[in-house]
Design a protein around this motif. Structure first.
Motif, short mmCIF file in Angstrom:
data_model
loop_
_atom_site.label_atom_id
_atom_site.label_comp_id
_atom_site.label_asym_id
_atom_site.label_seq_id
_atom_site.Cartn_x
_atom_site.Cartn_y
_atom_site.Cartn_z
N GLY A 126 0.77 -1.25 0.07
CA GLY A 126 -0.01 0.01 -0.09
C GLY A 126 0.93 1.24 -0.24
O GLY A 126 0.71 2.15 -0.82
N TYR A 127 2.05 1.24 0.68
CA TYR A 127 2.71 2.20 0.91
C TYR A 127 3.42 2.59 -0.47
O TYR A 127 3.51 3.92 -1.02
N LEU A 128 4.05 1.56 -1.05
CA LEU A 128 4.60 1.76 -2.34
C LEU A 128 3.77 2.31 -3.54
O LEU A 128 4.26 3.08 -4.22
N LEU A 129 2.81 1.78 -3.48
CA LEU A 129 1.55 2.09 -4.42
C LEU A 129 0.78 3.49 -4.17
O LEU A 129 1.04 4.43 -5.34
N ALA A 130 0.97 3.93 -3.24
CA ALA A 130 0.47 4.96 -2.64
C ALA A 130 1.48 6.28 -3.16
O ALA A 130 1.44 7.38 -3.70
N THR A 131 2.94 5.96 -2.92
CA THR A 131 4.09 6.67 -3.11
C THR A 131 4.15 7.07 -4.68
O THR A 131 4.19 8.05 -5.16
N ALA A 132 3.85 5.93 -5.39
CA ALA A 132 3.87 6.12 -7.04
C ALA A 132 2.76 6.93 -7.44
O ALA A 132 2.93 7.91 -8.05
N ARG A 133 1.60 6.87 -6.71
CA ARG A 133 0.44 7.51 -7.06
C ARG A 133 0.61 9.32 -6.69
O ARG A 133 0.47 9.94 -7.69
N ARG A 134 1.39 9.45 -5.51
CA ARG A 134 1.43 10.67 -4.97
C ARG A 134 2.50 11.32 -6.21
O ARG A 134 2.41 12.74 -6.60
N HIS A 135 3.65 10.54 -7.02
CA HIS A 135 4.41 11.24 -7.70
C HIS A 135 4.10 11.05 -9.14
O HIS A 135 4.95 11.46 -10.11
N GLY A 136 2.72 10.46 -9.41
CA GLY A 136 2.21 10.40 -10.77
C GLY A 136 3.02 9.48 -11.70
O GLY A 136 2.97 9.69 -12.67
N ILE A 137 3.50 8.41 -11.11
CA ILE A 137 4.13 7.32 -11.65
C ILE A 137 3.21 6.05 -11.84
O ILE A 137 2.60 5.53 -10.76
N ALA A 138 2.87 5.59 -13.03
CA ALA A 138 2.05 4.50 -13.27
C ALA A 138 2.79 3.11 -12.67
O ALA A 138 4.09 3.11 -13.01
N PRO A 139 2.02 2.35 -12.01
CA PRO A 139 2.60 1.06 -11.37
C PRO A 139 3.18 0.00 -12.36
O PRO A 139 4.28 -0.64 -11.95
N GLU A 140 2.94 0.13 -13.43
CA GLU A 140 3.70 -0.48 -14.53
C GLU A 140 5.02 -0.04 -14.79
O GLU A 140 5.84 -0.70 -15.37
N ARG A 141 5.51 1.04 -14.28
CA ARG A 141 7.13 1.39 -14.53
C ARG A 141 7.73 0.94 -13.26
O ARG A 141 8.85 1.13 -13.04
N LEU A 142 7.07 0.33 -12.13
CA LEU A 142 7.70 -0.03 -11.11
C LEU A 142 8.12 -1.61 -11.41
O LEU A 142 7.72 -2.41 -11.46
N GLU A 143 9.43 -1.59 -10.78
CA GLU A 143 10.07 -3.22 -10.68
C GLU A 143 10.47 -3.44 -9.30
O GLU A 143 11.27 -2.40 -8.66
N PHE A 144 10.18 -4.31 -8.60
CA PHE A 144 10.66 -4.64 -7.26
C PHE A 144 11.41 -5.91 -6.91
O PHE A 144 11.24 -6.86 -7.42
N GLU A 145 12.63 -5.68 -6.75
CA GLU A 145 13.78 -6.66 -6.80
C GLU A 145 13.93 -7.54 -5.21
O GLU A 145 14.10 -6.59 -4.46
N VAL A 146 13.56 -8.59 -5.29
CA VAL A 146 13.69 -9.33 -3.86
C VAL A 146 14.85 -10.45 -4.26
O VAL A 146 14.88 -11.00 -5.40
N THR A 147 15.36 -10.88 -2.97
CA THR A 147 16.49 -11.83 -3.20
C THR A 147 15.78 -12.98 -2.81
O THR A 147 14.73 -13.22 -2.14
N GLU A 148 16.37 -14.23 -3.44
CA GLU A 148 15.63 -15.50 -3.35
C GLU A 148 16.09 -16.11 -1.70
O GLU A 148 16.53 -17.34 -1.51
N SER A 149 16.29 -15.20 -0.71
CA SER A 149 16.74 -15.34 0.59
C SER A 149 15.39 -16.62 0.98
O SER A 149 14.45 -16.80 0.38
N ALA A 150 15.73 -16.95 2.08
CA ALA A 150 14.63 -17.92 2.91
C ALA A 150 13.25 -17.04 3.05
O ALA A 150 12.39 -17.80 3.05
N THR A 151 13.35 -16.01 3.03
CA THR A 151 12.11 -15.23 3.09
C THR A 151 10.74 -15.80 2.20
O THR A 151 9.80 -16.02 2.92
#
Ligand code: C2E
Ligand code: CA
Ligand code: CA
Ligand code: CA
Length: 272
Positions: A126-151
Motif C-alpha cells: 500500500g505504501y509503495l503504490l500510494a507513493t507512486a500515485r503521489r508522484h504520478g508514476i504508473a505502477p507498470e513502471r515499477l520493478e521490485f527486486e527481491v532476493t531469493e533468501s529464505a523469506t
C-alpha cells in the motif's frame, strides 16, 4: 614460532574487536542518517541486450558518513536490517527514487531493492503504490527486486507472497534478484510467478574463463525462456560477456560496460 603464533592471534583478535566496534558505531550512526542528509541514491541503467537502449534504472543506495566517508551498502544494509532502520530507509528510498524517476521519460522503469525485513510491514504494498500515485508514476513502471533468501519460502512466506501479489495485481513487476546464489532458487520459482529473473553478477563476471559459470548463465536464460519470463544479466563489464549473452538471447543487461551507478542523466529528463 610459538610467540609469533601468539602475536598473530592477538593481531586478529585486535582486528576483530576493531571490526565489531566499527559495526557498532555504524549501526548507531545509521539512526538519523536520512534526516542529516547523508543518504543519496545513484541510478544504474538497465538496457535491452540487443539494442543497448536504456529500458530503466536500478536505484542503489549510498551512505556518506561524515567522518568515515563512503560506506558500501553491502556493509550498512545488513546493519540497518538488524536494527530495524531499514523500514524507514526503505520508505525514503522508494519516495526519493520515485521523485527522481517522475522527472524522466515515462517509458523508463525504476527498479527498487526490497529487503526481506521490509515485508514485516503489512502496509508495504500500500505504501509503495500510494507513493507512486503521489508522484504520478504508473505502477507498470515499477520493478521490485527481491532476493531469493529464505523469506519467500520461509516462516512468513504467506505475508511476503501476499505483498508481492498485490504489487503485481496493480501492474508492478517482481524480479528475482541474485538468481542462482540462494538455497532454493527453483523452489521459489515454483511457488511464485516472478516477472523477471536477474542472474547474479558472480556468474556473469566469471563466465568468460570459467566454463561452469557460462553453463549456468546459459541455462538460466533458457529457463527464463521456457517459463516465459525475461532474464537480465548484471555485472556485465566486457564486450566478450555481452557477446555471449546476446548469443544466448539474454533479454537485458546491466553493468559497468553499459553504465555505472550515477546521478540520473539529464539527457533523459523531460523538460518541465
Ligand atoms: P544488488 O542488488 O545485487 O545490486 C547490484 C550491485 O552490483 C550494485 O552494488 C552495483 O553497483 C554493482 N554492479 C553493477 N554493475 C556492476 C559491474 O559491472 N561490476 C561490478 N563489479 N559491480 C557491478 P552496490 O550499489 O554496492 O549495492 C550492493 C548491494 O546492496 C545491492 O546488491 C543490494 O543488495 C544492496 N542495496 C543497494 N541499494 C539498496 C536499497 O536501496 N535497498 C536495499 N534493501 N538494498 C540495497
Ligand atoms: Ca538488485
Ligand atoms: Ca544482484
Ligand atoms: Ca546482492
Amino acid at each position: 614460532a610459538k610467540s609469533e603464533g601468539r602475536n598473530t592471534a592477538r593481531f586478529f583478535d585486535d582486528r576483530l574487536k576493531e571490526e565489531v566496534r566499527l559495526r557498532w558505531r555504524l549501526g548507531r550512526d545509521l539512526d538519523g542518517a536520512i534526516d542529516r542528509g547523508e543518504m543519496r541514491l545513484l541510478f544504474q541503467p538497465i538496457a535491452d541486450a540487443h539494442t543497448l537502449a536504456t529500458t530503466g534504472y536500478e536505484a542503489l543506495l549510498r551512505w556518506s558518513h561524515p567522518e568515515l566517508g563512503e560506506i558500501a551498502p553491502d556493509v550498512f544494509v545488513p546493519l540497518a536490517e538488524a536494527s530495524g532502520d531499514i523500514a524507514a530507509i526503505g520508505r525514503w528510498v522508494a519516495d526519493s527514487a520515485m521523485a527522481h524517476i517522475a522527472r524522466v521519460d515515462p517509458s523508463l522503469s525504476i527498479a527498487l531493492n526490497l529487503s526481506p525485513i521490509q515485508f514485516r510491514e503489512p502496509a508495504l504494498a500500500g505504501y509503495l503504490l500510494a507513493t507512486a500515485r503521489r508522484h504520478g508514476i504508473a505502477p507498470e513502471r515499477l520493478e521490485f527486486e527481491v532476493t531469493e533468501s529464505a523469506t519467500l519460502l520461509g516462516r512468513n512466506s504467506e505475508a511476503v507472497l501476499a505483498t508481492l501479489r498485490e504489487l503485481q495485481a496493480r501492474g508492478a513487476r517482481v524480479v528475482m534478484d541474485d538468481f542462482g546464489t540462494g538455497y532454493s532458487s527453483l523452489g521459489n520459482l515454483r511457488e511464485f510467478r516472478f516477472d523477471k529473473l536477474k542472474v547474479d553478477r558472480s556468474f556473469v563476471m566469471s563466465m568468460a574463463d570459467h566454463a561452469p559459470s557460462a553453463s549456468i548463465v546459459r541455462s538460466v536464460i533458457a529457463l527464463g525462456r521456457s517459463l516465459g519470463i525475461p532474464v537480465v544479466a548484471e555485472g556485465v563489464e566486457t564486450e566478450a560477456q555481452l557477446a555471449m549473452l546476446r548469443q544466448w538471447a539474454c533479454d537485458e543487461v546491466q553493468g559497468y560496460l553499459i553504465g555505472r551507478p550515477a546521478p540520473l542523466p539529464l539527457a533523459h529528463v523531460v523538460a518541465a
